[in-house]
Motif scaffolding. Sequence first.
Motif, PDB file in Angstrom:
ATOM      1  N   THR A  26       0.838  -1.201   0.000  1.00 53.89           N
ATOM      2  CA  THR A  26       0.000   0.000   0.000  1.00 53.89           C
ATOM      3  C   THR A  26       0.876   1.256   0.000  1.00 53.89           C
ATOM      4  OG1 THR A  26      -1.710  -1.239   1.159  1.00 53.89           O
ATOM      5  CG2 THR A  26      -1.913   1.157   1.189  1.00 53.89           C
ATOM      6  N   ASP A  53      -6.035   2.492   1.891  1.00 52.93           N
ATOM      7  CA  ASP A  53      -6.449   1.599   2.979  1.00 52.93           C
ATOM      8  C   ASP A  53      -7.617   2.241   3.710  1.00 52.93           C
ATOM      9  OD1 ASP A  53      -4.996  -0.669   2.904  1.00 52.93           O
ATOM     10  OD2 ASP A  53      -3.679  -0.192   4.578  1.00 52.93           O
ATOM     11  N   THR A  64      -4.863  -4.575   4.648  1.00 52.87           N
ATOM     12  CA  THR A  64      -5.723  -4.300   3.507  1.00 52.87           C
ATOM     13  C   THR A  64      -6.690  -5.450   3.318  1.00 52.87           C
ATOM     14  OG1 THR A  64      -3.878  -3.152   2.551  1.00 52.87           O
ATOM     15  CG2 THR A  64      -5.676  -3.699   1.073  1.00 52.87           C
ATOM     16  N   ASP A  83      -4.458  -2.713  -5.318  1.00 50.36           N
ATOM     17  CA  ASP A  83      -3.550  -2.951  -4.205  1.00 50.36           C
ATOM     18  C   ASP A  83      -4.111  -4.144  -3.465  1.00 50.36           C
ATOM     19  OD1 ASP A  83      -1.682  -2.746  -2.164  1.00 50.36           O
ATOM     20  OD2 ASP A  83      -3.023  -1.461  -0.984  1.00 50.36           O
TER      21      ASP A  83
HETATM   22 MG    MG Z   1      -1.792  -2.926   2.234  1.00 44.82          MG
END
Ligand code: MG
Length: 391
Positions: A26, A53, A64, A83
């Motif tokens: 992330t 996030d 995540t 992501d």
């Molecule tokens: Mg992450």
Amino acid sequence: MSKTAYVRTKPHLNIGTMGHVDHGKTTLTAAITKVLSERGGSSTSYVSFDRIDRAPEEAQRGITINIAHVEYETDTRHYAHVDMPGHADYIKNMVTGAAQLDGAILVVSALDGIMPQTAEHVLLARQVGVDHIVVALNKADAGDPELTDLVELEVRELLSAHGYGGDSVPVVRVSGLRALEGDPRWTAAIEGLLDAVDTYVPMPVRYTDAPFLLSVENVLTITGRGTVVTGAVERGTVRVGDRVQVLGADIETVVTGLETFGKPMESAEAGDNVALLLRGVERDRVRRGHVVAAPGSVTPSRRFTAQVYVLSAKEGGRSTPVTTGYRPQFYIRTADVVGDVDLGETAVARPGDTVTMTVELGRDVPLESGLGFAIREGGRTVGAGTVTGLL
Ligand SMILES: [Mg+2]
Ligand SMILES: Nc1nc2c(ncn2[C@@H]2O[C@H](COP(=O)(O)OP(=O)(O)OP(=O)(O)O)[C@@H](O)[C@H]2O)c(=O)[nH]1
């Protein structure tokens, strides 16, 4: 909804970050958007770590969970970037997300090296048809260079073991964290990573002339407008006003709106990540795993033959053989369906074996020869297969 229409000026590709929990996926995603947003002539907007996030559950747990999509643009391409979650429980999401990827950035912490999910994600990427991987050796700001060399060797070996040609895969040392802070050495490293992605991941063949098909990833309600389904267009083209069929929900309707990243578009084509507004469809009629397609272009079925590789225990698979009567979950496109396995005369499939099997799914789904799928049981991947024929 924004009023600025999406203008297709560059080829569009779908990529994503994958890798072990906490290796910096992330942070790297945020850093990529920051570096590109500060580059002249790019339309990229910076998306901060917190905005990637962002689901409340994620902030609490610091991992995540949902797959976050961001978009950015290099000199030559427009990318949608997912992501992906690193936590083992969320592999299900990863399977869904990875299925649409034209290429992936494997994030490996230079401090920790290969961890279980690094290997699992490479394996899954192979299974769901991701043909090109670029490696980001992240946290290179904090890693000892000699240890980082060893990690690089290890990653190349892992990739080779899964048929990715580890010797030729670009491995770029980056620091998502330092790049986010604006350190020139590390923003340059991000540029290097993006150049590697631009040049190493080829433009995939898009089947824009085929009948439209999109496997539903998510369903949302837009107040006052109706039900929206999101996902990547697998093949064909869809325009506002087109009639479509929702397989699984048994509905035929009309597409009344089309968007990509909040921008309206007149038509979407294979490879695009889109939201489709469907006329008069109730929110709870449609689910992830349903397929939206040109009417009459696909017939769902439930019995098929397949070639399946049963993962070895070392690869995170089972330690005991599979026999006829085995009933795992099949992950096909975005669907997650239970299925009965019949091994015929083979009778037994040991971990590490490649076998032919007949599968009867718990419900009809659109199937075709060549379609790949993952087999999962108790929260882990135990097999990978390809449909060889419909019965
Ligand atoms: Mg992450
Ligand atoms: N030193 C250093 N730390 C980093 C770097 N990138 C990320 N981190 C730190 O590593 C931790 C995890 O980063 P994330 O970006 O959340 O990792 P992730 O891979 O997205 O984690 P999950 O989504 O939970 O799998 C955070 O504390 C980051 O600040 C880096 O380049 N250098």
